[in-house]
Scaffold this motif. Structure first.
Motif, PDB file in Angstrom:
ATOM      1  N   ASP A 127       0.833  -1.211   0.000  1.00 57.95           N
ATOM      2  CA  ASP A 127       0.000   0.000   0.000  1.00 57.95           C
ATOM      3  C   ASP A 127       0.865   1.258   0.000  1.00 57.95           C
ATOM      4  O   ASP A 127       0.537   2.235  -0.682  1.00 57.95           O
ATOM      5  N   GLU A 128       1.956   1.243   0.742  1.00 56.10           N
ATOM      6  CA  GLU A 128       2.850   2.406   0.781  1.00 56.10           C
ATOM      7  C   GLU A 128       3.464   2.669  -0.584  1.00 56.10           C
ATOM      8  O   GLU A 128       3.576   3.815  -1.011  1.00 56.10           O
ATOM      9  N   LYS A 129       3.862   1.628  -1.282  1.00 57.70           N
ATOM     10  CA  LYS A 129       4.466   1.769  -2.612  1.00 57.70           C
ATOM     11  C   LYS A 129       3.443   2.320  -3.603  1.00 57.70           C
ATOM     12  O   LYS A 129       3.762   3.169  -4.419  1.00 57.70           O
ATOM     13  N   GLN A 165       1.396   5.301 -10.529  1.00 56.79           N
ATOM     14  CA  GLN A 165       0.815   5.268  -9.188  1.00 56.79           C
ATOM     15  C   GLN A 165      -0.687   5.034  -9.291  1.00 56.79           C
ATOM     16  O   GLN A 165      -1.371   5.690 -10.093  1.00 56.79           O
ATOM     17  N   ILE A 166      -1.196   4.106  -8.491  1.00 59.72           N
ATOM     18  CA  ILE A 166      -2.638   3.889  -8.453  1.00 59.72           C
ATOM     19  C   ILE A 166      -3.292   5.216  -8.066  1.00 59.72           C
ATOM     20  O   ILE A 166      -2.872   5.866  -7.117  1.00 59.72           O
ATOM     21  N   GLY A 167      -4.279   5.614  -8.832  1.00 60.29           N
ATOM     22  CA  GLY A 167      -4.952   6.891  -8.611  1.00 60.29           C
ATOM     23  C   GLY A 167      -4.487   7.987  -9.564  1.00 60.29           C
ATOM     24  O   GLY A 167      -5.098   9.056  -9.626  1.00 60.29           O
ATOM     25  N   ASP A 168      -3.390   7.741 -10.332  1.00 54.58           N
ATOM     26  CA  ASP A 168      -2.966   8.716 -11.341  1.00 54.58           C
ATOM     27  C   ASP A 168      -4.132   9.024 -12.267  1.00 54.58           C
ATOM     28  O   ASP A 168      -4.891   8.122 -12.647  1.00 54.58           O
ATOM     29  N   ILE A 181      -1.047  -9.069  -0.481  1.00 55.33           N
ATOM     30  CA  ILE A 181      -2.287  -8.343  -0.232  1.00 55.33           C
ATOM     31  C   ILE A 181      -2.015  -7.240   0.780  1.00 55.33           C
ATOM     32  O   ILE A 181      -1.464  -7.500   1.855  1.00 55.33           O
ATOM     33  N   GLY A 182      -2.400  -6.024   0.439  1.00 54.54           N
ATOM     34  CA  GLY A 182      -2.352  -4.920   1.378  1.00 54.54           C
ATOM     35  C   GLY A 182      -3.745  -4.673   1.929  1.00 54.54           C
ATOM     36  O   GLY A 182      -4.625  -5.526   1.814  1.00 54.54           O
ATOM     37  N   LYS A 183      -3.944  -3.512   2.500  1.00 56.38           N
ATOM     38  CA  LYS A 183      -5.295  -3.171   2.976  1.00 56.38           C
ATOM     39  C   LYS A 183      -6.141  -2.601   1.856  1.00 56.38           C
ATOM     40  O   LYS A 183      -7.356  -2.659   1.904  1.00 56.38           O
ATOM     41  N   LYS A 184      -5.480  -2.035   0.814  1.00 56.08           N
ATOM     42  CA  LYS A 184      -6.247  -1.498  -0.305  1.00 56.08           C
ATOM     43  C   LYS A 184      -5.805  -2.053  -1.665  1.00 56.08           C
ATOM     44  O   LYS A 184      -6.541  -1.968  -2.629  1.00 56.08           O
ATOM     45  N   LEU A 185      -4.615  -2.654  -1.739  1.00 57.64           N
ATOM     46  CA  LEU A 185      -4.093  -3.147  -3.009  1.00 57.64           C
ATOM     47  C   LEU A 185      -3.763  -4.636  -2.953  1.00 57.64           C
ATOM     48  O   LEU A 185      -3.508  -5.176  -1.878  1.00 57.64           O
ATOM     49  N   CYS A 242       6.349 -14.216 -17.268  1.00 60.91           N
ATOM     50  CA  CYS A 242       5.666 -13.817 -16.039  1.00 60.91           C
ATOM     51  C   CYS A 242       4.709 -12.678 -16.337  1.00 60.91           C
ATOM     52  O   CYS A 242       4.926 -11.888 -17.253  1.00 60.91           O
ATOM     53  N   SER A 243       3.667 -12.600 -15.544  1.00 61.36           N
ATOM     54  CA  SER A 243       2.805 -11.421 -15.566  1.00 61.36           C
ATOM     55  C   SER A 243       2.699 -10.902 -14.135  1.00 61.36           C
ATOM     56  O   SER A 243       2.780 -11.663 -13.176  1.00 61.36           O
ATOM     57  N   VAL A 244       2.545  -9.597 -14.041  1.00 59.53           N
ATOM     58  CA  VAL A 244       2.360  -8.938 -12.755  1.00 59.53           C
ATOM     59  C   VAL A 244       1.124  -8.075 -12.873  1.00 59.53           C
ATOM     60  O   VAL A 244       0.985  -7.300 -13.822  1.00 59.53           O
ATOM     61  N   MET A 245       0.210  -8.240 -11.944  1.00 52.39           N
ATOM     62  CA  MET A 245      -0.975  -7.401 -11.903  1.00 52.39           C
ATOM     63  C   MET A 245      -1.054  -6.741 -10.535  1.00 52.39           C
ATOM     64  O   MET A 245      -1.003  -7.414  -9.508  1.00 52.39           O
ATOM     65  N   LEU A 246      -1.158  -5.422 -10.553  1.00 56.06           N
ATOM     66  CA  LEU A 246      -1.282  -4.630  -9.335  1.00 56.06           C
ATOM     67  C   LEU A 246      -2.557  -3.824  -9.457  1.00 56.06           C
ATOM     68  O   LEU A 246      -2.789  -3.181 -10.484  1.00 56.06           O
ATOM     69  N   GLY A 247      -3.385  -3.880  -8.434  1.00 49.26           N
ATOM     70  CA  GLY A 247      -4.626  -3.124  -8.505  1.00 49.26           C
ATOM     71  C   GLY A 247      -5.297  -2.987  -7.158  1.00 49.26           C
ATOM     72  O   GLY A 247      -4.829  -3.502  -6.140  1.00 49.26           O
TER      73      GLY A 247
END
Length: 189
Positions: A32-34, A41-44, A147-151, A175-180
């Protein structure tokens, strides 16, 4: 390959719900901090990236674009093939990338060295060690998740079978990476 992004979009969300429900994975607060991947950045806002985006598809309330700029040619020294960005209501909600296909260096294991490098670095970065979750569908996929608290972040290894790579025929994979955003936080996004 690009369609894999859409095919597996819901899988990490379902997997994250199952893992959270079972309490099998500690919360990765560093995730979540990252809050993103390198410059993303998530939210851009969409306007931040629009000059470097090519429309791909719309899936439910997410609009997906392929990133065409120069950022992020590698992830932990592993070559990136492409990056897709998913926007909800004009804000970045999903980052999806795939690495280039490489040889699997051993006939006794499925995962490539690339998967191991990326996983080890995520374990260190987020200060949480994710177990490997091999799928039981004979696909050769292996999944790790933080798993974070929001991501959430899902790393998936895709075994692609025997292929001609250069002058030799070897096992191959990428490999695939999905962040959301986690499903329960996306409504507040």
């Amino acid at each position: 390959m690009i369609m894999r992004c859409f095919k597996f979009l819901l899988f990490p969300l379902i997997l994250s719900g199952n893992i959270l429900a079972q309490g099998n994975l500690p919360i990765a607060l560093k995730l979540d901090e990252k809050n993103g991947f390198k410059d993303f950045q998530i939210g851009d806002g969409y306007s931040k990236w629009q000059k470097e985006l090519k429309f791909l598809n719309k899936k439910n309330d997410l609009s997906f674009y392929t990133y065409t700029g120069n950022c992020c040619p590698t992830i932990f020294s592993v070559d990136v093939e492409f990056i897709n960005l998913g926007f909800k209501d004009g804000k970045l909600a999903v980052i999806y990338l795939e690495t280039k296909t490489v040889r699997v260096p051993s006939k006794t294991k499925w995962e490539s060295d690339d998967y191991e490098v990326i996983k080890r670095n995520f374990d260190l970065l987020f200060e949480v060690v994710s177990p490997n979750f091999p799928t039981d569908d004979n696909s050769g996929r292996t999944i790790s998740q933080w798993i974070g608290k929001k991501l959430f972040l899902t790393l998936t290894y895709h075994y692609q079978g025997i292929k001609k790579l250069g002058d030799s025929v070897d096992g191959s994979g990428n490999c695939s990476v999905m962040l959301g955003l986690l499903p329960d936080t996306i409504k507040d996004f």
